[in-house]
Design a protein around this motif. Structure first.
Motif, PDB file in Angstrom:
ATOM      1  N   ILE A   2       3.529   7.135   2.308  1.00 34.05           N
ATOM      2  CA  ILE A   2       3.309   5.874   1.975  1.00 34.05           C
ATOM      3  C   ILE A   2       2.490   5.499   0.170  1.00 34.05           C
ATOM      4  O   ILE A   2       2.057   6.215  -0.335  1.00 34.05           O
ATOM      5  CB  ILE A   2       1.371   5.802   2.371  1.00 34.05           C
ATOM      6  N   SER A   3       2.966   4.022   0.285  1.00 30.87           N
ATOM      7  CA  SER A   3       3.476   4.167  -1.656  1.00 30.87           C
ATOM      8  C   SER A   3       1.923   3.349  -2.356  1.00 30.87           C
ATOM      9  O   SER A   3       1.302   3.805  -2.049  1.00 30.87           O
ATOM     10  CB  SER A   3       3.969   2.587  -1.536  1.00 30.87           C
ATOM     11  N   ASP A   4       2.086   3.817  -3.668  1.00 32.17           N
ATOM     12  CA  ASP A   4       1.164   2.946  -4.183  1.00 32.17           C
ATOM     13  C   ASP A   4       1.204   1.469  -3.955  1.00 32.17           C
ATOM     14  O   ASP A   4       1.434   1.005  -3.154  1.00 32.17           O
ATOM     15  CB  ASP A   4       0.991   3.300  -5.584  1.00 32.17           C
ATOM     16  N   TYR A   5      -0.519   1.089  -4.440  1.00 36.51           N
ATOM     17  CA  TYR A   5      -0.130  -0.852  -4.691  1.00 36.51           C
ATOM     18  C   TYR A   5       0.640  -1.326  -5.363  1.00 36.51           C
ATOM     19  O   TYR A   5       1.649  -0.532  -6.708  1.00 36.51           O
ATOM     20  CB  TYR A   5      -1.150  -1.109  -5.601  1.00 36.51           C
ATOM     21  N   ILE A   6       2.031  -1.941  -4.505  1.00 41.71           N
ATOM     22  CA  ILE A   6       2.655  -3.303  -4.962  1.00 41.71           C
ATOM     23  C   ILE A   6       1.573  -3.833  -6.052  1.00 41.71           C
ATOM     24  O   ILE A   6       1.166  -4.246  -5.834  1.00 41.71           O
ATOM     25  CB  ILE A   6       3.304  -3.744  -4.269  1.00 41.71           C
TER      26      ILE A   6
END
Length: 505
Positions: free
Chosen positions: A347-351
Motif C-alpha cells: 500500500i502506498s502513501d497518500y497520493i
C-alpha cells in the motif's frame, strides 16, 4: 378632431404612401406568399394571446418539478449508497481523532495485532508446508516402519523380539565330524549349510518364522531389508541381529524419507485451504511488533492499511466462494479454485494532487506528475509494490487522480497466482468491493513443477502470476473527521476543504 382637420393633407399622403408600399410588396412577393406570412403572424399573435391569458402552464411546471425531484432523489440516494460502500469503522472506539484514554493506543495495537492475524482466515488461507511439518511427517514414517518390522521402543532404544525357541536345535559343529554323526546331523538337522530341511529350514526359521510367514516380505528376507518397504538400496546390506538390537540401516535415513514426507505435507496443506498466504500477503504496520507507545500517525496508518487489507481479502474470498459453490465438496480446495495464492499486498502513501508542481521532486513534471506524501509510512521507505510494479505516483495511472477536496487517494499493488481464466472476475471483485480502480495489470505464466518443488500445489489448469495496481478513494466527508490533527497537518494544504457534502444541495 381639430388636429385631424389641420393635418388631413399629411394623413392623406401617408395613407397613399402606405398603400403604395403594400401594393409594391404584393407585387414584389406575390399575394400567396404575403398571405402565408400574414397567417403566420396571426398564429404568433394568437399564441401570444393564449400565453397572456394563461401565463402559467401548471401541468408542465408540475411535470418538470416532479422530474427534478425524482432526479434529485435518485442522485441523493446514489450518493448515500456510495458513502455507505466507502464507509469503514475503526478497529477500536475512542482512538480517532483523539485518544480518549491513556492506554487507547496500546489497546488499539492489541486489537490490530489480532485482526491482522485473522486475515488469512477470511481467505481460508494457509502457508506452504514448513520444515517442522515435514520433520513431523518423517517421524511418523519412521514409526510406521518400526511397526512393520515389529520393532518396539524400550528405554529409548530400538529392540526386536528374540527368535522363538526351536525344538531339536543343535549348535553348528566343525565339518570334521565323525562319520557316525553324519547321519544325525546331515539331512536330519543341519544339511546344506547347517540349517536346511530338517531342523530350521521349512519347519523352523525358514518359511515358518523368518521367511514368508514371519519377517520375509515384511522386511528381513532377501538381504535383510528388501521387500519390506525399505527398497532396493537396503537389499544387499549385511547385518545379522546382534545383542537384540536392530542392525545398521534397518530404518531408512531421514534424508531418504524426506521426498516422500514433503509430498505428503504438500497434499495435506493444499486439501485443507482455499488460498496460499505468507508473511508478505498483507500490508502490516511495523507498530504491531513495537513495544513503544504508538503515535497518532502510526495508529492512523495502521488503520488505513487494515481497511484495505480487509477489503482485498474479502474480494478474493468472494471469487473463490462463488467458484466453490459450483464444485463437489471433495474438490473445494486450492488446486480447483481460481485465487490460488496471495503472494503480497503493498500500500502506498497518500497520493498528492496533480497540481502545477511536483511535490515528490520527480516524475515527468509539467503538471502531469504527482508523488506521495510521508504520512502513512511516516517518512520511512515502504514496500514499493509487487514485482516490478511501482506505486505511489500518478505517472502510470490513466485516471491521474490525486488528493482533492472530495476524496483522498492511495494506491495498492497485489501479486497473485490465479487461474488464468479468472483474471476478469478478480478485477471485477476488487472494483465492486469499494471505490477501487485497477489501473495497471501485468501477468506471466506459472511453472507448475517449480511451484510444487517450493511447496505449492496449484492444480492442473493453466495459472498466471499477476501484478495488479489499484487506486483507492476515501471520501473526505467520512474520513477527515476521524483523522488525527497530526495527519491533517502533514497533509497540509493538499486538496481544498470540503467533502462529498459539496454534492448535497
Amino acid at each position: 378632431m381639430d388636429w385631424v382637420k389641420k393635418n388631413w393633407i399629411l394623413l392623406a399622403c401617408g395613407l397613399i404612401a402606405v398603400a403604395a408600399i403594400g401594393i409594391g410588396v404584393w407585387t414584389l412577393m406575390g399575394f400567396d406568399q404575403v398571405r402565408s406570412q400574414t397567417q403566420s403572424i396571426a398564429d404568433v399573435a394568437s399564441q401570444l394571446d393564449r400565453v397572456r391569458n394563461n401565463a402559467a402552464n401548471e401541468q408542465m411546471i408540475s411535470e418538470a418539478r416532479q422530474h427534478f425531484d425524482t432526479a434529485f432523489a435518485g442522485t441523493k440516494k446514489a450518493l448515500e449508497e456510495a458513502l455507505a460502500v466507502n464507509e469503514r469503522q475503526p478497529l477500536q472506539e475512542g482512538v480517532f481523532p483523539t485518544a480518549q484514554a491513556p492506554d487507547s493506543g496500546y489497546q488499539f495495537r492489541l486489537a490490530y495485532r489480532q485482526a491482522v492475524n485473522e486475515l488469512p482466515q477470511v481467505l481460508r488461507g494457509g502457508r506452504a508446508p514448513s520444515g517442522e511439518m515435514v520433520q513431523q511427517i518423517i517421524n511418523r514414517l519412521e514409526d510406521k516402519h518400526r511397526k512393520q518390522l515389529k520393532f518396539q521402543v524400550v528405554g529409548g532404544e530400538l529392540n526386536v523380539p528374540q527368535a522363538p525357541d526351536v525344538s531339536g536345535y543343535v549348535p553348528r559343529v566343525s565339518r570334521a565330524v565323525p562319520a557316525d554323526m553324519r547321519g544325525g546331523m546331515d539331512r536330519g538337522n543341519f544339511d546344506r549349510g547347517g540349517m536346511d530341511r530338517g531342523g530350521m529350514d521349512r519347519g523352523g526359521m525358514d518359511r515358518g518364522n523368518f521367511d514368508r510367514g514371519g519377517m520375509d516380505r515384511g522386511g528381513m528376507d532377501r538381504g535383510n531389508f528388501d521387500r519390506g518397504g525399505m527398497g532396493a538400496p537396503y537389499s544387499r546390506q549385511p547385518g545379522a541381529l546382534t545383542a537384540g538390537r536392530t542392525p545398521e540401516g534397518a530404518i531408512p535415513p531421514r534424508e531418504v524419507l524426506l521426498p516422500q514426507a514433503q509430498q505428503i505435507a504438500i497434499y495435506q496443506v493444499a486439501t485443507a485451504i482455499w488460498t496460499y498466504t505468507g508473511e508478505q500477503s498483507f500490508m502490516v504496520h511495523p507498530m504491531v511488533e513495537s513495544v513503544e507507545r504508538p503515535t497518532p500517525v502510526d495508529l492512523w496508518a495502521a488503520q488505513m492499511f487494515y481497511w484495505i487489507d480487509q477489503d482485498v481479502a474479502q474480494a478474493l474470498r468472494n471469487v473463490n466462494e462463488q467458484a466453490a459453490a459450483q464444485l463437489p465438496e471433495d474438490q473445494q480446495w486450492v488446486a480447483h479454485l481460481p485465487v490460488k495464492h496471495l503472494v503480497s499486498l503493498d500500500i502506498s502513501d497518500y497520493i498528492t494532487s496533480s497540481a502545477d508542481r511536483d511535490i515528490s521532486g520527480g516524475g515527468r513534471g509539467g503538471g502531469f506528475s504527482s508523488g506521495s506524501m510521508s504520512v502513512l509510512h511516516g517518512g520511512q521507505a515502504g514496500r514499493s509494490g509487487s514485482g516490478n510494479m511501482a506505486i505511489g505516483t500518478t505517472d502510470l495511472s490513466f485516471t491521474g487522480r490525486g488528493r482533492t477536496g472530495e476524496y483522498d487517494v492511495v494506491q495498492f499493488a497485489l501479486n497473485l497466482v490465479i487461474d488464468a481464466r479468472a483474471l476478469p472476475r478478480v478485477l471485477t471483485a476488487l472494483a465492486k468491493q469499494n471505490f477501487y480502480t485497477p489501473i495497471t495489470v501485468q501477468y506471466r505464466d506459472v511453472n507448475m513443477t517449480a511451484a510444487r518443488e517450493r511447496g505449492y500445489l496449484y492444480g492442473s489448469e493453466p495459472a498466471i502470476d499477476v501484478d495488479i495496481v489499484c487506486e483507492a478513494l476515501f471520501f473526505r466527508e467520512i474520513y477527515e473527521k476521524m483523522m488525527p490533527e497530526e495527519v491533517k497537518a502533514r497533509l497540509g494544504g493538499e486538496g481544498a476543504a470540503g467533502g462529498a457534502g459539496a454534492f448535497r444541495r
